[in-house]
Design a protein around this motif. Structure first.
Motif, PDB file in Angstrom:
ATOM      1  N   ASP A  36      15.761  70.293 -59.006  1.00 45.25           N
ATOM      2  CA  ASP A  36      14.891  71.100 -58.149  1.00 45.25           C
ATOM      3  C   ASP A  36      15.650  71.450 -56.871  1.00 45.25           C
ATOM      4  O   ASP A  36      16.053  70.557 -56.125  1.00 45.25           O
ATOM      5  N   LEU A  37      15.868  72.755 -56.618  1.00 43.87           N
ATOM      6  CA  LEU A  37      16.664  73.193 -55.477  1.00 43.87           C
ATOM      7  C   LEU A  37      15.818  73.888 -54.418  1.00 43.87           C
ATOM      8  O   LEU A  37      14.878  74.618 -54.740  1.00 43.87           O
ATOM      9  N   CYS A  38      16.184  73.651 -53.159  1.00 44.43           N
ATOM     10  CA  CYS A  38      15.531  74.305 -52.024  1.00 44.43           C
ATOM     11  C   CYS A  38      16.573  74.446 -50.913  1.00 44.43           C
ATOM     12  O   CYS A  38      17.698  73.957 -51.040  1.00 44.43           O
ATOM     13  N   HIS A  39      16.198  75.113 -49.822  1.00 46.06           N
ATOM     14  CA  HIS A  39      17.118  75.288 -48.700  1.00 46.06           C
ATOM     15  C   HIS A  39      16.300  75.335 -47.411  1.00 46.06           C
ATOM     16  O   HIS A  39      15.437  76.197 -47.236  1.00 46.06           O
ATOM     17  N   VAL A  40      16.578  74.391 -46.499  1.00 47.39           N
ATOM     18  CA  VAL A  40      15.781  74.304 -45.270  1.00 47.39           C
ATOM     19  C   VAL A  40      16.041  75.476 -44.334  1.00 47.39           C
ATOM     20  O   VAL A  40      15.225  75.786 -43.454  1.00 47.39           O
ATOM     21  N   GLY A  41      17.174  76.165 -44.528  1.00 46.85           N
ATOM     22  CA  GLY A  41      17.493  77.293 -43.656  1.00 46.85           C
ATOM     23  C   GLY A  41      16.543  78.461 -43.802  1.00 46.85           C
ATOM     24  O   GLY A  41      16.430  79.298 -42.894  1.00 46.85           O
TER      25      GLY A  41
ATOM     26  N   LEU B 113       8.605  59.823 -64.686  1.00 45.62           N
ATOM     27  CA  LEU B 113       8.466  59.531 -63.257  1.00 45.62           C
ATOM     28  C   LEU B 113       7.843  60.723 -62.549  1.00 45.62           C
ATOM     29  O   LEU B 113       8.302  61.857 -62.716  1.00 45.62           O
ATOM     30  N   PRO B 114       6.801  60.493 -61.722  1.00 42.44           N
ATOM     31  CA  PRO B 114       6.183  61.614 -61.010  1.00 42.44           C
ATOM     32  C   PRO B 114       6.993  62.099 -59.818  1.00 42.44           C
ATOM     33  O   PRO B 114       6.880  63.251 -59.411  1.00 42.44           O
ATOM     34  N   ASN B 115       7.809  61.220 -59.246  1.00 44.33           N
ATOM     35  CA  ASN B 115       8.599  61.565 -58.065  1.00 44.33           C
ATOM     36  C   ASN B 115      10.059  61.779 -58.439  1.00 44.33           C
ATOM     37  O   ASN B 115      10.510  61.385 -59.515  1.00 44.33           O
ATOM     38  N   ALA B 116      10.798  62.404 -57.536  1.00 36.00           N
ATOM     39  CA  ALA B 116      12.222  62.631 -57.781  1.00 36.00           C
ATOM     40  C   ALA B 116      12.960  61.304 -57.880  1.00 36.00           C
ATOM     41  O   ALA B 116      12.793  60.427 -57.038  1.00 36.00           O
TER      42      ALA B 116
ATOM     43  N   ALA C  38      21.247  73.301 -48.172  1.00 38.09           N
ATOM     44  CA  ALA C  38      20.669  73.165 -49.509  1.00 38.09           C
ATOM     45  C   ALA C  38      20.280  71.714 -49.772  1.00 38.09           C
ATOM     46  O   ALA C  38      21.015  70.789 -49.423  1.00 38.09           O
ATOM     47  N   ILE C  39      19.124  71.503 -50.378  1.00 45.56           N
ATOM     48  CA  ILE C  39      18.656  70.164 -50.736  1.00 45.56           C
ATOM     49  C   ILE C  39      18.239  70.166 -52.202  1.00 45.56           C
ATOM     50  O   ILE C  39      17.928  71.219 -52.764  1.00 45.56           O
ATOM     51  N   PHE C  40      18.252  69.005 -52.822  1.00 39.41           N
ATOM     52  CA  PHE C  40      17.866  68.939 -54.240  1.00 39.41           C
ATOM     53  C   PHE C  40      17.185  67.625 -54.560  1.00 39.41           C
ATOM     54  O   PHE C  40      17.354  66.612 -53.868  1.00 39.41           O
ATOM     55  N   GLY C  41      16.400  67.660 -55.613  1.00 37.81           N
ATOM     56  CA  GLY C  41      15.797  66.470 -56.187  1.00 37.81           C
ATOM     57  C   GLY C  41      15.979  66.532 -57.685  1.00 37.81           C
ATOM     58  O   GLY C  41      15.918  67.611 -58.281  1.00 37.81           O
ATOM     59  N   ALA C  42      16.232  65.386 -58.328  1.00 41.39           N
ATOM     60  CA  ALA C  42      16.377  65.330 -59.780  1.00 41.39           C
ATOM     61  C   ALA C  42      15.160  64.629 -60.364  1.00 41.39           C
ATOM     62  O   ALA C  42      14.855  63.489 -60.007  1.00 41.39           O
ATOM     63  N   TYR C  43      14.455  65.333 -61.241  1.00 43.68           N
ATOM     64  CA  TYR C  43      13.239  64.812 -61.872  1.00 43.68           C
ATOM     65  C   TYR C  43      13.522  64.518 -63.336  1.00 43.68           C
ATOM     66  O   TYR C  43      14.220  65.284 -64.008  1.00 43.68           O
ATOM     67  N   VAL C  44      12.954  63.412 -63.820  1.00 48.12           N
ATOM     68  CA  VAL C  44      13.157  63.013 -65.212  1.00 48.12           C
ATOM     69  C   VAL C  44      11.807  62.666 -65.832  1.00 48.12           C
ATOM     70  O   VAL C  44      10.866  62.297 -65.114  1.00 48.12           O
TER      71      VAL C  44
END
Length: 387
Positions: A159-164, A280-283, A271-277
């Motif tokens: 999951d990708l996002c960017h705070v900028g 698990l409900p959370n990254a 850029a920030i990211f979280g890996a989901y599997v």
């Protein structure tokens, strides 16, 4: 209250689970080393002002505090190791060159960070200091995915996002800037009605962009939609280009874009990211760029990294198979005792697990399956298969 009872969300780790965690720790740290990362071991305790400096402010509510009996000053038990590693890079190493660091150890939190989560995660992570280019972000992202692959986790959604993007949207709107932290919470919750109320007095271009963010979620084509509906600002265009490059590096088929997933916004810078599997409900993994993390220690330079909880990762793995072992007797008979010990030492040097039964006791163990035994035959100690 029974004296064996532990605090809520604190638990002992029993043999089979402990072995899974330790095997993972060794496997992932060895992989970090193969990529050129140097291991550091920050202390469990620090002076509170150091622990909560800069990006550490985000963990204040999670940090256990106590008084140092030597100095009388307030200490904190680390709730996260990122700030500690930044202090090591900025103050102790103080290198001019690029630095790759990794770490692994327990952290302690006042509250669990998810459903059924432990308050004592075993955190492992890696960070790159000194390179502002997207190459460092791509390397960290790749390292996170390979770490999961080493654990047998192949179904991963990045999951990708960017705070900028949010910062660029509100940069020219003073009213919106005052509400920055409240806006982050509303966006994380995808609370469109709340955003509508809060943005009622904002400039129209700011309001429209904020209301668009919760719906900019999906596969990589979301980036094309974002270019159409968000303001044509250089900072936004640059952020979307960075996300495009990182998505392509990871493989677009496993990537989700979510421009409202701003967890870590307070200290992230790019850029920030979280890996989901599955399961698990959370990254399981959180990472991203935080270029100002060392600022509080007198040295601000580019930084990016990730971390995850090995205890949580171990729970997703199948139960560990019992290791094959050799059972050996206990002998006190002169002549035979020495030969038995020589035999046991040789087997252990060869990498075999040898469990010597103490007199009058049988071994009852979850970790080992004794399929062979050292037995005395014609005056010699030999290995026999057990039925």
């Amino acid at each position: 209250m029974p004296n064996w009872l532990l605090p809520e969300n604190i638990a002992d780790v029993l043999p089979s689970e402990a072995r899974k965690i330790e095997d993972l720790r060794r496997l992932i740290l060895d992989n970090f080393r193969l990529h050129g990362y140097e291991l550091v071991m920050p202390p469990m305790l620090e002076y509170l002002e150091s622990l909560l400096a800069g990006a550490g402010q985000d963990t204040e509510g999670m940090t256990f505090k106590l008084v140092d009996q030597l100095s009388g000053r307030t200490l904190g038990v680390r709730a996260d190791m990122t700030t500690q590693v930044a202090r090591i890079d900025a103050h102790l190493l103080n290198r001019a060159s690029l630095t790759r660091l990794c770490y692994a150890g327990s952290v302690l939190r006042t509250l669990p960070q998810g459903l059924h989560a432990t308050r004592e995660p075993f955190q492992i992570g890696a960070e790159i200091y000194g390179h502002a280019g997207l190459e460092a972000d791509a390397e960290i992202q790749h390292l996170a995915l390979t770490s999961l692959a080493l654990a047998g986790i192949t179904q991963v959604r990045l999951d990708l996002c960017h705070v900028g993007i949010l910062r660029a949207i509100i940069a020219e709107d003073a009213t919106a800037q005052k509400d920055e932290m409240a806006l982050v919470k509303l966006l994380e919750a995808k609370d469109t009605p709340g955003l509508q109320v809060m943005s009622a007095d904002y400039a129209p271009i700011t309001r429209e962009a904020l209301l668009a963010l919760p719906n900019l979620y999906g596969d990589i084509t979301v980036l094309d939609r974002a270019r159409q509906v968000l303001p044509a600002l250089p900072a936004i265009a640059s952020a979307l280009d960075q996300l495009q490059a990182l998505a392509e590096a990871a493989g677009p088929e496993c990537v989700t874009i979510d421009l409202a997933d701003l967890r870590g916004y307070h200290y992230e810078s790019g850029a920030i990211f979280g890996a989901y599997v599955p399961g698990l409900p959370n990254a399981l993994v959180r990472g991203g760029r935080y270029d100002h993390v060392g600022e509080a220690f007198g040295r601000s330079r580019p930084a990016t990294g990730f971390s995850m909880d090995l205890r949580e990762l171990a729970r997703l793995m199948p139960g560990a198979q019992r290791k094959l072992a050799i059972r050996a007797p206990w002998s006190t008979e002169a002549g035979l005792k020495e030969k038995l010990q020589e035999c046991i030492v040789a087997l252990r040097k060869a990498g075999e697990i040898v469990i010597q039964n103490l007199p009058g006791h049988e071994n009852d163990q979850d970790e080992f399956n004794c399929d062979r035994a050292v037995v005395l035959e014609n005056g010699h100690w030999v290995i026999k298969n057990l039925d």
